[in-house]
Design a protein around this motif. Structure first.
Motif, PDB file in Angstrom:
ATOM      1  N   THR A   1      45.365  52.079  40.198  1.00  0.00           N
ATOM      2  CA  THR A   1      45.763  53.375  40.762  1.00  0.00           C
ATOM      3  C   THR A   1      44.629  54.384  40.632  1.00  0.00           C
ATOM      4  O   THR A   1      44.363  55.173  41.552  1.00  0.00           O
ATOM      5  N   GLN A   2      43.951  54.355  39.495  1.00  0.00           N
ATOM      6  CA  GLN A   2      42.841  55.281  39.253  1.00  0.00           C
ATOM      7  C   GLN A   2      41.701  55.051  40.256  1.00  0.00           C
ATOM      8  O   GLN A   2      41.096  56.012  40.744  1.00  0.00           O
TER       9      GLN A   2
ATOM     10  N   ARG B   1      41.954  53.930  43.337  1.00  0.00           N
ATOM     11  CA  ARG B   1      42.377  54.504  44.622  1.00  0.00           C
ATOM     12  C   ARG B   1      42.301  56.040  44.578  1.00  0.00           C
ATOM     13  O   ARG B   1      41.827  56.671  45.527  1.00  0.00           O
TER      14      ARG B   1
ATOM     15  N   GLN C   1      47.377  47.935  35.884  1.00  0.00           N
ATOM     16  CA  GLN C   1      48.053  48.580  37.012  1.00  0.00           C
ATOM     17  C   GLN C   1      47.584  50.035  37.149  1.00  0.00           C
ATOM     18  O   GLN C   1      47.326  50.522  38.257  1.00  0.00           O
TER      19      GLN C   1
END
Length: 269
Positions: free
Chosen positions: A27-28, A30, A23
């Motif tokens: 995020t990283q 994006r 998860q």
């Protein structure tokens, strides 16, 4: 190290939380993709090159300490296999996230599915479902993964966890700091895994007396140069650009042996 549950077996069997890790990787991806759009490029050619391929560099840090928290030795096969699983799951999570970004924002401008997925490319080794998704939707970033050296970052922001792909250098060492008035102060800097072990397991253990530590506490100077390279060889197939890796050798290391390290790395691909 944030993804290790029950470090050293405190409160249960030690385990790596892959779901939480994946998860955060997404995020990283994006976040780093957004960075490309807010970066000031000194030259127009640099901006154009960045925009055409949208290369980013997702990576991890703290691998050495993570293996220690899981009670695995960095210089043994079971430690390398855990590192491979972490790298593989990072790769797949990053590529899936980049496909999702392509659906939302479009693929990188130079993307052509046939060339990108051609036999022998990095993408051709991805799981079939990711390849199919790339063929259908494209991918936002041409390259996604690199493992950088993070020594200063680790010291400043991560409680001196081991950096990048490296094992811990030492469980405790002296570090000099220059003060505002020009004088120097000396500080004892302790490794993150060592500090955690002391707080959770054994409050009497001392950083500069490692004989009190379990054998899975193995630092960079306690393993052979070949064992350093073996870790890089295990993880590299799951990283689409490069890995920064230090190989520690003694001062009196024979030149021919030193030369062979480069040949060994080359033979390993």
């Amino acid at each position: 190290t944030n993804f290790v549950r029950h470090p050293f077996g405190a409160g249960g069997a030690p385990a790596f939380d892959f779901a939480a890790f994946e998860q955060v990787v997404a995020t990283q991806v994006r976040a780093l993709d957004n960075v490309l759009d807010v970066t000031f490029w000194p030259l127009e050619q640099q901006r154009a090159e960045s925009a055409a391929k949208r290369r980013i560099g997702v990576g991890f840090t703290g691998l050495g300490n993570t293996l220690t928290l899981l009670k695995l030795r960095y210089d043994r096969e079971d430690g390398r296999q855990m590192a491979v699983e972490i790298a593989r799951r990072m790769r797949d999570a990053a590529y899936r996230a980049s496909v999702e970004l392509a659906k939302e924002k479009g693929a990188f401008p130079k993307f052509k599915a046939e060339g990108y997925l051609a036999e022998g490319t990095f993408a051709s080794r991805l799981p079939d479902d990711i390849q199919a998704a790339i063929r259908q939707h494209g991918i936002r970033n041409s390259h996604l993964l690199s493992i950088a050296p993070t020594g200063t970052v680790s010291l400043a922001f991560a409680d001196n966890a081991s950096n990048g792909i490296e094992p811990a250098f030492s469980w405790g060492y002296k570090r000099n700091k220059r003060e505002a008035d020009g004088s120097k102060s000396s500080y004892m800097v302790e490794d993150h895994a060592f500090r955690l072990y002391r707080s959770l397991i054994d409050p009497k253990v001392v950083a500069d007396q490692p004989q009190g530590l379990p054998d899975y506490f193995v630092n960079a100077l306690e393993m052979s140069a070949q064992e350093h390279i073996a870790m890089m060889e295990a993880v590299q197939p799951y990283v689409d650009t490069s890995i920064s890796k230090t190989v520690n050798i003694p001062e009196d290391y024979p030149y021919d042996d030193f030369k062979h390290l480069y040949h060994q790395a080359w033979e390993a691909g």
